[in-house]
Design a protein around this motif. Structure first.
Motif, PDB file in Angstrom:
ATOM      1  N   ARG A 121      61.230 103.184  42.938  1.00 16.05           N
ATOM      2  CA  ARG A 121      60.636 101.877  43.231  1.00 16.05           C
ATOM      3  C   ARG A 121      59.562 101.616  42.190  1.00 16.05           C
ATOM      4  NH1 ARG A 121      60.036 103.852  48.846  1.00 16.05           N
ATOM      5  NH2 ARG A 121      57.856 103.957  48.294  1.00 16.05           N
ATOM      6  N   PHE A 122      59.784 100.568  41.414  1.00 15.56           N
ATOM      7  CA  PHE A 122      58.850 100.230  40.343  1.00 15.56           C
ATOM      8  C   PHE A 122      58.338  98.813  40.577  1.00 15.56           C
ATOM      9  CE2 PHE A 122      62.016 103.130  38.377  1.00 15.56           C
ATOM     10  CZ  PHE A 122      61.180 104.218  38.225  1.00 15.56           C
ATOM     11  N   PRO A 123      56.995  98.606  40.533  1.00 11.29           N
ATOM     12  CA  PRO A 123      56.439  97.268  40.793  1.00 11.29           C
ATOM     13  C   PRO A 123      56.492  96.346  39.586  1.00 11.29           C
ATOM     14  CG  PRO A 123      54.669  98.769  40.315  1.00 11.29           C
ATOM     15  CD  PRO A 123      55.929  99.585  40.296  1.00 11.29           C
ATOM     16  N   SER A 124      56.991  96.851  38.481  1.00 11.84           N
ATOM     17  CA  SER A 124      56.955  96.090  37.241  1.00 11.84           C
ATOM     18  C   SER A 124      58.240  96.329  36.453  1.00 11.84           C
ATOM     19  CB  SER A 124      55.748  96.560  36.412  1.00 11.84           C
ATOM     20  OG  SER A 124      55.912  96.300  35.052  1.00 11.84           O
ATOM     21  N   PRO A 125      58.846  95.271  35.920  1.00 12.80           N
ATOM     22  CA  PRO A 125      60.026  95.459  35.071  1.00 12.80           C
ATOM     23  C   PRO A 125      59.726  96.323  33.841  1.00 12.80           C
ATOM     24  CG  PRO A 125      59.764  93.143  35.640  1.00 12.80           C
ATOM     25  CD  PRO A 125      58.539  93.850  36.126  1.00 12.80           C
ATOM     26  N   LEU A 126      58.498  96.289  33.350  1.00 13.64           N
ATOM     27  CA  LEU A 126      58.134  97.092  32.184  1.00 13.64           C
ATOM     28  C   LEU A 126      58.116  98.580  32.526  1.00 13.64           C
ATOM     29  CD1 LEU A 126      57.326  97.270  29.252  1.00 13.64           C
ATOM     30  CD2 LEU A 126      54.982  96.695  29.908  1.00 13.64           C
ATOM     31  N   ILE A 127      57.612  98.938  33.697  1.00 15.43           N
ATOM     32  CA  ILE A 127      57.612 100.348  34.108  1.00 15.43           C
ATOM     33  C   ILE A 127      59.045 100.817  34.347  1.00 15.43           C
ATOM     34  CG2 ILE A 127      56.877 101.974  35.900  1.00 15.43           C
ATOM     35  CD1 ILE A 127      54.296 100.272  36.134  1.00 15.43           C
ATOM     36  N   GLU A 128      59.865  99.976  34.950  1.00 14.63           N
ATOM     37  CA  GLU A 128      61.273 100.330  35.141  1.00 14.63           C
ATOM     38  C   GLU A 128      61.978 100.509  33.798  1.00 14.63           C
ATOM     39  OE1 GLU A 128      65.326  98.752  37.372  1.00 14.63           O
ATOM     40  OE2 GLU A 128      63.473  97.622  37.599  1.00 14.63           O
ATOM     41  N   ALA A 129      61.705  99.632  32.836  1.00 13.75           N
ATOM     42  CA  ALA A 129      62.312  99.752  31.508  1.00 13.75           C
ATOM     43  C   ALA A 129      61.847 101.031  30.812  1.00 13.75           C
ATOM     44  CB  ALA A 129      61.976  98.531  30.665  1.00 13.75           C
ATOM     45  N   ALA A 130      60.584 101.397  30.993  1.00 14.18           N
ATOM     46  CA  ALA A 130      60.074 102.648  30.413  1.00 14.18           C
ATOM     47  C   ALA A 130      60.808 103.846  31.003  1.00 14.18           C
ATOM     48  CB  ALA A 130      58.566 102.766  30.633  1.00 14.18           C
ATOM     49  N   TRP A 131      61.085 103.815  32.300  1.00 14.52           N
ATOM     50  CA  TRP A 131      61.825 104.903  32.948  1.00 14.52           C
ATOM     51  C   TRP A 131      63.252 104.972  32.400  1.00 14.52           C
ATOM     52  CZ3 TRP A 131      65.898 105.183  36.642  1.00 14.52           C
ATOM     53  CH2 TRP A 131      66.043 106.432  37.248  1.00 14.52           C
ATOM     54  N   LYS A 132      63.858 103.812  32.209  1.00 10.13           N
ATOM     55  CA  LYS A 132      65.248 103.768  31.732  1.00 10.13           C
ATOM     56  C   LYS A 132      65.392 104.283  30.300  1.00 10.13           C
ATOM     57  CE  LYS A 132      67.009 100.179  34.784  1.00 10.13           C
ATOM     58  NZ  LYS A 132      67.506  98.802  34.889  1.00 10.13           N
ATOM     59  N   VAL A 133      64.395 104.070  29.441  1.00 11.21           N
ATOM     60  CA  VAL A 133      64.525 104.541  28.063  1.00 11.21           C
ATOM     61  C   VAL A 133      64.480 106.063  27.967  1.00 11.21           C
ATOM     62  CG1 VAL A 133      63.640 102.438  26.976  1.00 11.21           C
ATOM     63  CG2 VAL A 133      62.080 104.358  27.391  1.00 11.21           C
ATOM     64  N   LEU A 134      64.037 106.720  29.027  1.00 10.53           N
ATOM     65  CA  LEU A 134      64.078 108.182  29.024  1.00 10.53           C
ATOM     66  C   LEU A 134      65.525 108.676  29.037  1.00 10.53           C
ATOM     67  CD1 LEU A 134      61.145 108.995  31.449  1.00 10.53           C
ATOM     68  CD2 LEU A 134      61.148 109.074  28.948  1.00 10.53           C
ATOM     69  N   GLY A 135      66.428 107.861  29.590  1.00 12.19           N
ATOM     70  CA  GLY A 135      67.857 108.109  29.484  1.00 12.19           C
ATOM     71  C   GLY A 135      68.401 109.297  30.238  1.00 12.19           C
ATOM     72  N   ASP A 136      67.744 109.769  31.276  1.00 14.68           N
ATOM     73  CA  ASP A 136      68.243 110.916  32.030  1.00 14.68           C
ATOM     74  C   ASP A 136      68.516 110.506  33.475  1.00 14.68           C
ATOM     75  OD1 ASP A 136      68.795 113.316  33.286  1.00 14.68           O
ATOM     76  OD2 ASP A 136      67.087 114.375  32.423  1.00 14.68           O
ATOM     77  N   PRO A 137      69.780 110.278  33.831  1.00 14.44           N
ATOM     78  CA  PRO A 137      70.088 109.832  35.193  1.00 14.44           C
ATOM     79  C   PRO A 137      69.825 110.909  36.260  1.00 14.44           C
ATOM     80  CG  PRO A 137      72.105 110.266  33.985  1.00 14.44           C
ATOM     81  CD  PRO A 137      70.976 110.415  33.005  1.00 14.44           C
ATOM     82  N   GLU A 138      69.562 112.127  35.840  1.00 16.09           N
ATOM     83  CA  GLU A 138      69.307 113.214  36.787  1.00 16.09           C
ATOM     84  C   GLU A 138      67.837 113.343  37.178  1.00 16.09           C
ATOM     85  OE1 GLU A 138      71.936 114.900  38.083  1.00 16.09           O
ATOM     86  OE2 GLU A 138      73.144 113.549  36.857  1.00 16.09           O
ATOM     87  N   LEU A 139      66.970 112.518  36.635  1.00 13.81           N
ATOM     88  CA  LEU A 139      65.552 112.612  36.975  1.00 13.81           C
ATOM     89  C   LEU A 139      65.350 112.297  38.448  1.00 13.81           C
ATOM     90  CD1 LEU A 139      63.918 110.795  33.911  1.00 13.81           C
ATOM     91  CD2 LEU A 139      63.953 113.248  34.378  1.00 13.81           C
ATOM     92  N   PRO A 140      64.557 113.105  39.147  1.00 14.20           N
ATOM     93  CA  PRO A 140      64.288 112.828  40.558  1.00 14.20           C
ATOM     94  C   PRO A 140      63.600 111.471  40.731  1.00 14.20           C
ATOM     95  CG  PRO A 140      63.559 115.038  39.975  1.00 14.20           C
ATOM     96  CD  PRO A 140      63.931 114.345  38.694  1.00 14.20           C
ATOM     97  N   PRO A 141      63.887 110.775  41.822  1.00 10.74           N
ATOM     98  CA  PRO A 141      63.299 109.452  42.032  1.00 10.74           C
ATOM     99  C   PRO A 141      61.788 109.512  42.283  1.00 10.74           C
ATOM    100  CG  PRO A 141      64.588 110.112  43.938  1.00 10.74           C
ATOM    101  CD  PRO A 141      64.789 111.168  42.902  1.00 10.74           C
ATOM    102  N   CYS A 142      61.137 108.419  41.947  1.00 12.24           N
ATOM    103  CA  CYS A 142      59.701 108.306  42.163  1.00 12.24           C
ATOM    104  C   CYS A 142      59.365 106.854  42.447  1.00 12.24           C
ATOM    105  CB  CYS A 142      58.930 108.805  40.939  1.00 12.24           C
ATOM    106  SG  CYS A 142      59.252 107.877  39.438  1.00 12.24           S
ATOM    107  N   ARG A 143      58.175 106.667  42.968  1.00 10.94           N
ATOM    108  CA  ARG A 143      57.661 105.311  43.154  1.00 10.94           C
ATOM    109  C   ARG A 143      56.448 105.176  42.247  1.00 10.94           C
ATOM    110  NH1 ARG A 143      52.914 105.558  45.497  1.00 10.94           N
ATOM    111  NH2 ARG A 143      52.487 107.149  47.027  1.00 10.94           N
ATOM    112  N   ALA A 144      56.211 103.969  41.810  1.00 13.24           N
ATOM    113  CA  ALA A 144      55.104 103.726  40.887  1.00 13.24           C
ATOM    114  C   ALA A 144      54.176 102.656  41.423  1.00 13.24           C
ATOM    115  CB  ALA A 144      55.647 103.301  39.526  1.00 13.24           C
TER     116      ALA A 144
END
Length: 153
Positions: free
Chosen positions: A47-70
């Motif tokens: 759960r990300f409150p900002s499209p920019l934070i979500e985009a930052a998570w996506k550029v890490l490129g690892d679908p196996e990362l455990p979920p988090c909230r921001a």
């Protein structure tokens, strides 16, 4: 994994901004009075409150990362030329570093932040905007050729 917080300071261009986009030089520094802070905690789903934070998570490129909230806060004045969106992106990536237990060198951190903002969100930040908060202090950069936006996707 537990709660983590990360911070990035605002950036001011002293000289050369925006020539860094065109192969020029620039000098800038961070402003400690303004910045962004991102807080991450474990969660059942991302759960990300900002499209920019979500985009930052996506550029890490690892679908196996455990979920988090921001959560985040940013006190950089909007539209003041102090790179508030860059501070948010750098703070988010620093928080992901701490949360997932890896380390990125400042230039890689800035590169991922540029990629997160440009392609998906259309944020027009240059290298000076991101390298200065990634390094965390005064910085001179010189580019031998014009800055190129990262490829979309």
């Amino acid at each position: 994994m537990s709660l983590v917080r990360a911070h990035a300071a605002a950036r001011a261009g002293l000289i050369g901004n925006p020539s860094d986009l065109y192969g020029g030089c620039g000098i800038g520094f961070t402003i400690g009075d303004f910045g962004a802070e991102v807080e991450l905690a474990p969660a059942g789903e991302c759960r990300f409150p900002s499209p920019l934070i979500e985009a930052a998570w996506k550029v890490l490129g690892d679908p196996e990362l455990p979920p988090c909230r921001a959560r985040f806060r940013c006190d950089v004045p909007r539209q003041a030329g102090l790179a508030g969106s860059s501070a948010i992106a750098i703070a988010a990536l620093r928080a992901f570093e701490a949360f997932y237990g890896f380390r990125l060198p400042p230039s890689r951190l800035a590169g991922l932040a540029i990629k997160a903002g440009h392609a998906p969100l259309g944020i027009r930040a240059g290298p000076l905007d991101l390298l200065i908060p990634a390094h965390g202090g005064p910085l001179w950069i010189g580019l031998a050729r014009p800055f190129r936006l990262p490829p979309a996707g």
